[in-house]
Design a protein around this motif. Sequence first.
Motif, PDB file in Angstrom:
ATOM      1  N   HIS A  72       0.846  -1.188   0.000  1.00 35.22           N
ATOM      2  CA  HIS A  72       0.000   0.000   0.000  1.00 35.22           C
ATOM      3  C   HIS A  72       0.881   1.238   0.000  1.00 35.22           C
ATOM      4  N   VAL A  73       0.314   2.348  -0.463  1.00 35.91           N
ATOM      5  CA  VAL A  73       0.966   3.649  -0.361  1.00 35.91           C
ATOM      6  C   VAL A  73       0.447   4.314   0.899  1.00 35.91           C
ATOM      7  N   ASP A  74       1.331   4.546   1.859  1.00 37.12           N
ATOM      8  CA  ASP A  74       0.913   5.038   3.165  1.00 37.12           C
ATOM      9  C   ASP A  74       1.163   6.527   3.357  1.00 37.12           C
ATOM     10  N   HIS A  75       1.926   7.151   2.441  1.00 32.67           N
ATOM     11  CA  HIS A  75       2.284   8.560   2.622  1.00 32.67           C
ATOM     12  C   HIS A  75       2.379   9.215   1.256  1.00 32.67           C
ATOM     13  N   LEU A  76       1.872  10.450   1.135  1.00 31.28           N
ATOM     14  CA  LEU A  76       1.886  11.140  -0.163  1.00 31.28           C
ATOM     15  C   LEU A  76       3.309  11.396  -0.667  1.00 31.28           C
ATOM     16  N   ASP A  77       4.264  11.551   0.248  1.00 26.44           N
ATOM     17  CA  ASP A  77       5.647  11.790  -0.175  1.00 26.44           C
ATOM     18  C   ASP A  77       6.212  10.628  -0.973  1.00 26.44           C
ATOM     19  N   GLN A  78       5.608   9.461  -0.822  1.00 25.14           N
ATOM     20  CA  GLN A  78       6.111   8.296  -1.549  1.00 25.14           C
ATOM     21  C   GLN A  78       5.971   8.456  -3.063  1.00 25.14           C
ATOM     22  N   TYR A  79       5.016   9.273  -3.497  1.00 26.56           N
ATOM     23  CA  TYR A  79       4.864   9.467  -4.945  1.00 26.56           C
ATOM     24  C   TYR A  79       6.112  10.099  -5.554  1.00 26.56           C
ATOM     25  N   GLY A  80       6.760  10.975  -4.821  1.00 25.53           N
ATOM     26  CA  GLY A  80       8.021  11.536  -5.299  1.00 25.53           C
ATOM     27  C   GLY A  80       9.097  10.472  -5.404  1.00 25.53           C
TER      28      GLY A  80
END
Length: 569
Positions: free
Chosen positions: A214-222
């Motif tokens: 899962h993607v747990d934090h928006l910063d991961q998109y970077g």
Amino acid sequence: MLLALVTGAGAGVGSIVFRWCIQQFTRLFSGHQDYAADPGSAHPHLSWLGPFFVVLAPVVGGLLYGPLVQRFAREARGHGVPEVMLAVAQRGGRISPKVAVVKTLASALTIGSGGSVGREGPIVQVGSALGATLGRLGRAGEGRMRLLVACGAAGGIAATFNAPLAGVFFAMELILMTFSAEAFGAAVLSSVTASVIGRAAFGDVAFLDLPPFHVDHLDQYGFFALLGVLAGAVGVGFSRVLYLIEDACDWAWRGPEWLRPAAGGLILGLLLLALPEMYGVGYPVLENATEGEYAIGFLLVLLVGKILATSVTIGIGGSGGVFAPSLFMGAMLGAAYGSVLHHLVPGTAGAAGAYALVGMGAVFAGASRAPITAVVILFELTGQYSIILPMMLAIALATATGRLLSRDTVYTLKLRRRGIDLEGPARGARLGGQPVGEVMEPLPEPLSTRTTLSEAADVLGLSGQGALPVLDPTGRYAGVVTSRDVAEALAEAPDGAPATVSDLARRTPALKPDEPLATALHLLSDSVEGGMPVLDADEGVPVGWLSHRSALRALHAPQQPLASRSALV
């Protein structure tokens, strides 16, 4: 449709036979169902050799498939997809039926004896050969023949990987390189038929068994965006190394070609001895990497090792695909990248396995520049929809990076090195090598962007052209308007139809007088049927008109320069 269905059924059965052959040869050469799941262990029936049996396995395998390929079907050598692309683009979809048999045996022997290649290239070539054979028996036209070849490729991918959608998009994006309702329908029918057969044999489960991410934090998109750029560079780098090593093998080998796989198998065997995880396709190693079982340094060793092992396997004359190796490389890159982030920003990075999964699709996209296929096939192989957004982001950036770094993909580069341009004319073709400037007609009377639809209908009806150029009040090119567009607009309700042709004008790809006719004809077929303007390279203003009719005139008489023809008119 009937032939597409039969092609899908044949591809489904072919995939079952192919996977069975791989399993049997793997057990024969390694004594294990999948040696990559237990690397470094001894062969149960050759225990006195210990792990050193892997040095001999590729040599023996090469002695078997080398003469087979050289004697019966030399096009079965390598990773297969470029040969199918060439058959569709320039040979009317014609593929010898014996390719299916030879490719099945040669690829199964290559993978079973330790070759570090994948299954998708062989099954695409096998399915395509079946489709071409059925088309020949059914006396299908050239267009139908190409479509059946693509149907065979779709069915092979669908049945082998339990990925019916991916099979369709693989066929459309990489084999046909175009989308149409008819082609999509036929490919879907073939893919569904093959998938039903494949699921009956292999079960209805995801091809790779991975834990949920899962993607747990928006910063991961970077972080995923940066991974996409890195993966695109790795995909291009893999393509370069692959053909660099193939060139080195061509330069070094001076003996008979049938013996080359056996002689080169010794090099591959030594590499397998040093890194036994490279044996065969390597899906167990890939799954271990996504589950975080390897250290960062070893992940990078596996990444480099896979690039070398796959390149050596292909370079010595082995038969197998590059899709699975691309997934493997992406998993190693992504897992290493995720592990580094986990140490640097532990509260933000998330699970390293998510980066491994995204890296799988991104490296394949960077190498093949087939983003739709990459997204769909990763979803179907893993069943992981939860990270579809970062996957799409990374794959899009990997594709853009690959396009920026290289003109060719891992598939088209093989053909270009042989002097074949899929967008150019086939060797010996009577039409296609001429510059557009020698073939184009004088520009027909253009329409103004202020021309009403009724006026445009009158002009188009009397012009004898299916399309006309549109110029703005300053004389600059504004697009092309077709008879079909005007007729459909006039058939709409009065309050829904546009007032002038400026709202209907299509901006077609720019044709230049000095580009090859074959390239221009591809653009013409994909844009408008009536014709396209040829634009001056410097000013960007229309200087001529190209249609299929004007192209055919080049067959019968030398074309005069445009200025002379305009004077005659």
